[in-house]
Design a protein around this motif. Structure first.
Motif, PDB file in Angstrom:
ATOM      1  N   GLY A   1      -8.475   6.384   2.232  1.00 13.37           N
ATOM      2  CA  GLY A   1      -8.481   5.200   1.381  1.00 13.37           C
ATOM      3  C   GLY A   1      -8.103   3.961   2.176  1.00 13.37           C
ATOM      4  O   GLY A   1      -7.532   4.043   3.260  1.00 13.37           O
TER       5      GLY A   1
ATOM      6  N   TYR B   1      -7.250  -0.555   1.106  1.00  8.58           N
ATOM      7  CA  TYR B   1      -6.817  -1.410   0.001  1.00  8.58           C
ATOM      8  C   TYR B   1      -5.686  -0.692  -0.746  1.00  8.58           C
ATOM      9  O   TYR B   1      -4.796  -0.120  -0.119  1.00  8.58           O
ATOM     10  CB  TYR B   1      -8.005  -1.749  -0.923  1.00  8.58           C
ATOM     11  CG  TYR B   1      -9.232  -2.178  -0.166  1.00  8.58           C
ATOM     12  CD1 TYR B   1     -10.352  -1.354  -0.078  1.00  8.58           C
ATOM     13  CD2 TYR B   1      -9.266  -3.416   0.512  1.00  8.58           C
ATOM     14  CE1 TYR B   1     -11.474  -1.754   0.642  1.00  8.58           C
ATOM     15  CE2 TYR B   1     -10.384  -3.810   1.223  1.00  8.58           C
ATOM     16  CZ  TYR B   1     -11.480  -2.974   1.282  1.00  8.58           C
ATOM     17  OH  TYR B   1     -12.594  -3.336   2.004  1.00  8.58           O
ATOM     18  N   GLU B   2      -5.733  -0.668  -2.088  1.00  9.60           N
ATOM     19  CA  GLU B   2      -4.684   0.038  -2.835  1.00  9.60           C
ATOM     20  C   GLU B   2      -5.058   1.485  -3.091  1.00  9.60           C
ATOM     21  O   GLU B   2      -4.315   2.229  -3.724  1.00  9.60           O
ATOM     22  CB  GLU B   2      -4.427  -0.653  -4.174  1.00  9.60           C
ATOM     23  CG  GLU B   2      -3.445  -1.782  -4.078  1.00  9.60           C
ATOM     24  CD  GLU B   2      -2.853  -2.122  -5.436  1.00  9.60           C
ATOM     25  OE1 GLU B   2      -3.445  -2.982  -6.081  1.00  9.60           O
ATOM     26  OE2 GLU B   2      -1.843  -1.530  -5.816  1.00  9.60           O
TER      27      GLU B   2
ATOM     28  N   ILE C   1       1.338  12.334   5.690  1.00 11.31           N
ATOM     29  CA  ILE C   1       1.880  12.695   7.015  1.00 11.31           C
ATOM     30  C   ILE C   1       3.280  12.128   7.185  1.00 11.31           C
ATOM     31  O   ILE C   1       3.893  12.281   8.233  1.00 11.31           O
ATOM     32  CB  ILE C   1       0.968  12.204   8.172  1.00 11.31           C
ATOM     33  CG1 ILE C   1       0.802  10.695   8.153  1.00 11.31           C
ATOM     34  CG2 ILE C   1      -0.365  12.943   8.157  1.00 11.31           C
ATOM     35  CD1 ILE C   1       0.174  10.143   9.441  1.00 11.31           C
TER      36      ILE C   1
ATOM     37  N   TYR D   1       5.807   6.744   4.561  1.00 13.69           N
ATOM     38  CA  TYR D   1       5.595   5.337   4.865  1.00 13.69           C
ATOM     39  C   TYR D   1       4.181   4.979   4.412  1.00 13.69           C
ATOM     40  O   TYR D   1       3.313   5.838   4.289  1.00 13.69           O
ATOM     41  CB  TYR D   1       5.728   5.051   6.375  1.00 13.69           C
ATOM     42  CG  TYR D   1       5.377   6.206   7.246  1.00 13.69           C
ATOM     43  CD1 TYR D   1       6.367   6.971   7.872  1.00 13.69           C
ATOM     44  CD2 TYR D   1       4.047   6.580   7.437  1.00 13.69           C
ATOM     45  CE1 TYR D   1       6.043   8.046   8.674  1.00 13.69           C
ATOM     46  CE2 TYR D   1       3.711   7.653   8.238  1.00 13.69           C
ATOM     47  CZ  TYR D   1       4.718   8.389   8.846  1.00 13.69           C
ATOM     48  OH  TYR D   1       4.404   9.473   9.643  1.00 13.69           O
TER      49      TYR D   1
ATOM     50  N   LEU E   1       0.796   3.139   5.211  1.00 10.21           N
ATOM     51  CA  LEU E   1       0.002   2.604   6.327  1.00 10.21           C
ATOM     52  C   LEU E   1      -1.071   1.670   5.757  1.00 10.21           C
ATOM     53  O   LEU E   1      -1.097   1.387   4.563  1.00 10.21           O
ATOM     54  CB  LEU E   1      -0.639   3.778   7.082  1.00 10.21           C
ATOM     55  CG  LEU E   1       0.369   4.831   7.585  1.00 10.21           C
ATOM     56  CD1 LEU E   1      -0.347   6.081   8.086  1.00 10.21           C
ATOM     57  CD2 LEU E   1       1.258   4.241   8.669  1.00 10.21           C
TER      58      LEU E   1
HETATM   59  O1  LIG Z   1      -0.566   2.170  -0.929  1.00 10.32           O
HETATM   60  C1  LIG Z   1      -1.393   1.306  -0.691  1.00 10.32           C
HETATM   61  N1  LIG Z   1      -2.521   1.517   0.003  1.00 10.32           N
HETATM   62  C2  LIG Z   1      -2.816   2.827   0.471  1.00 10.32           C
HETATM   63  C3  LIG Z   1      -3.774   3.534  -0.456  1.00 10.32           C
HETATM   64  C4  LIG Z   1      -4.214   4.878   0.102  1.00 10.32           C
HETATM   65  C5  LIG Z   1      -4.726   4.717   1.546  1.00 10.32           C
HETATM   66  N2  LIG Z   1      -3.735   3.995   2.314  1.00 10.32           N
HETATM   67  C6  LIG Z   1      -2.702   4.656   2.909  1.00 10.32           C
HETATM   68  C7  LIG Z   1      -2.638   6.014   3.179  1.00 10.32           C
HETATM   69  C8  LIG Z   1      -1.386   6.183   3.753  1.00 10.32           C
HETATM   70  C9  LIG Z   1      -0.807   7.441   4.181  1.00 10.32           C
HETATM   71  C10 LIG Z   1      -1.599   8.586   4.275  1.00 10.32           C
HETATM   72  C11 LIG Z   1      -1.002   9.767   4.667  1.00 10.32           C
HETATM   73  N3  LIG Z   1       0.337   9.836   4.941  1.00 10.32           N
HETATM   74  C12 LIG Z   1       1.085   8.706   4.838  1.00 10.32           C
HETATM   75  C13 LIG Z   1       0.540   7.504   4.463  1.00 10.32           C
HETATM   76  N4  LIG Z   1      -0.743   5.037   3.827  1.00 10.32           N
HETATM   77  N5  LIG Z   1      -1.549   4.084   3.321  1.00 10.32           N
HETATM   78  C14 LIG Z   1      -3.465   2.661   1.838  1.00 10.32           C
HETATM   79  C15 LIG Z   1      -1.207  -0.052  -1.159  1.00 10.32           C
HETATM   80  C16 LIG Z   1      -1.872  -1.159  -0.726  1.00 10.32           C
HETATM   81  C17 LIG Z   1      -1.391  -2.228  -1.504  1.00 10.32           C
HETATM   82  C18 LIG Z   1      -1.686  -3.578  -1.536  1.00 10.32           C
HETATM   83  C19 LIG Z   1      -0.978  -4.395  -2.445  1.00 10.32           C
HETATM   84  C20 LIG Z   1      -0.023  -3.851  -3.281  1.00 10.32           C
HETATM   85  C21 LIG Z   1       0.270  -2.499  -3.245  1.00 10.32           C
HETATM   86  C22 LIG Z   1      -0.415  -1.693  -2.361  1.00 10.32           C
HETATM   87  N6  LIG Z   1      -0.314  -0.360  -2.133  1.00 10.32           N
END
Ligand SMILES: O=C(N[C@H]1CCCN(c2cc(-c3ccncc3)n[nH]2)C1)c1cc2ccccc2[nH]1
Length: 246
Positions: A113, A115-116, A133, A136, A138
């Protein structure tokens, strides 16, 4: 094993899978990594892949139609069914035990994914498993996908040569790794390599390495040790380590 990755940044996945053990495993035909860009499944002039989130708020959500069409193309690319994994902070924490289980599957599809994230209905309909993973957030799921590709790829039979055998890796037996040393025997600060490692006594070296792995795990990750049932020999080695430490 085949791993398909749904990502807005295929170049990142190709680069991560092209180097080291996984790159070699690909060259040997032990693993195949393919990246798919949902942007290639858009139908508007701007190739939009994000939409406003219902309920308002600062972020955007990935458009469902390109994701659905991209996933359909992934599923039908080869006959083998894939286990579809979404990389997200909301997922179950990845462990070496789960890596070993995933490494036995014939095919994975990793959804990254941005964005959000993606629509919850898409998760309910298309995702078999959500994996994190670490605790936090990313910028996207691609780093998580790269971790899974590496951890699973190196466990494919034939991927590792004797010099970097997975069997001696940390976590393979639940312990942290022992210390490692290379030249010089005594460095500029006068610190020497442990004498046992220069002794040529392979049994003593193996005992030393096991003792250090047990001791380090006790010091740094007692939670891992708590899950283990130690043999009598391991308990004796750990007691010996503790005596010198305390
Ligand atoms: O959580 C967000 N974005 C994620 C959505 C899923 C894909 N992204 C992600 C995966 C991971 C991840 C994946 C596996 N293990 C740790 C972290 N971190 N970020 C980005 C997020 C983006 C965002 C922007 C404005 C307000 C709130 C928000 N939340």
């Amino acid at each position: 094993m085949r791993i398909d990755v749904l990502t807005l940044f295929p170049e990142f996945i190709h680069a991560a899978a092209a180097v080291g053990v996984v790159g070699r495993a690909q060259q040997r035909g032990l693993i195949e990594v393919a990246a798919w860009n949902p942007r290639d499944f858009t139908h508007d002039n701007y190739r939009r892949v994000d939409e406003r989130t219902f309920g308002g708020g600062p972020g955007m959500v990935m458009s469902t139609r390109p994701l659905t069409d991209c996933l359909a193309a992934i599923r039908t690319a080869v006959p083998e069914p894939a286990r579809v994994i979404y990389l997200t902070p909301q997922g179950a924490r990845l462990t070496q035990r789960r890596v070993r289980e995933l490494a036995l599957l014939p095919r994975l599809a990793l959804v990254c994914g941005r964005y959000e994230g993606i629509d919850e209905r898409l998760i309910a309909r298309e995702i078999d498993e959500e994996i994190s993973i670490g605790d936090y957030v990313l910028s996207g799921g691609e780093l998580g996908a790269a971790v899974i590709i590496d951890a699973v790829g190196r466990l494919q039979p034939g991927a590792l040569n004797d010099a970097d055998s997975a069997a001696h890796d940390s976590f393979e037996d639940g312990l942290l790794d022992c210390p490692h040393y290379t030249r010089p025997e005594v460095d500029a600060q006068g610190d020497a390599v442990p004498a046992v490692l220069l002794s040529g006594d392979h049994a003593a070296i193996a005992r030393w390495r096991r003792r250090e792995a047990l001791g380090r795990t006790w010091l740094r990750r007692p939670d891992l040790l708590a899950r283990m049932t130690l043999s009598r020999a391991d308990r004796a080695l750990l007691d010996d380590f503790r005596r010198t430490w305390l």
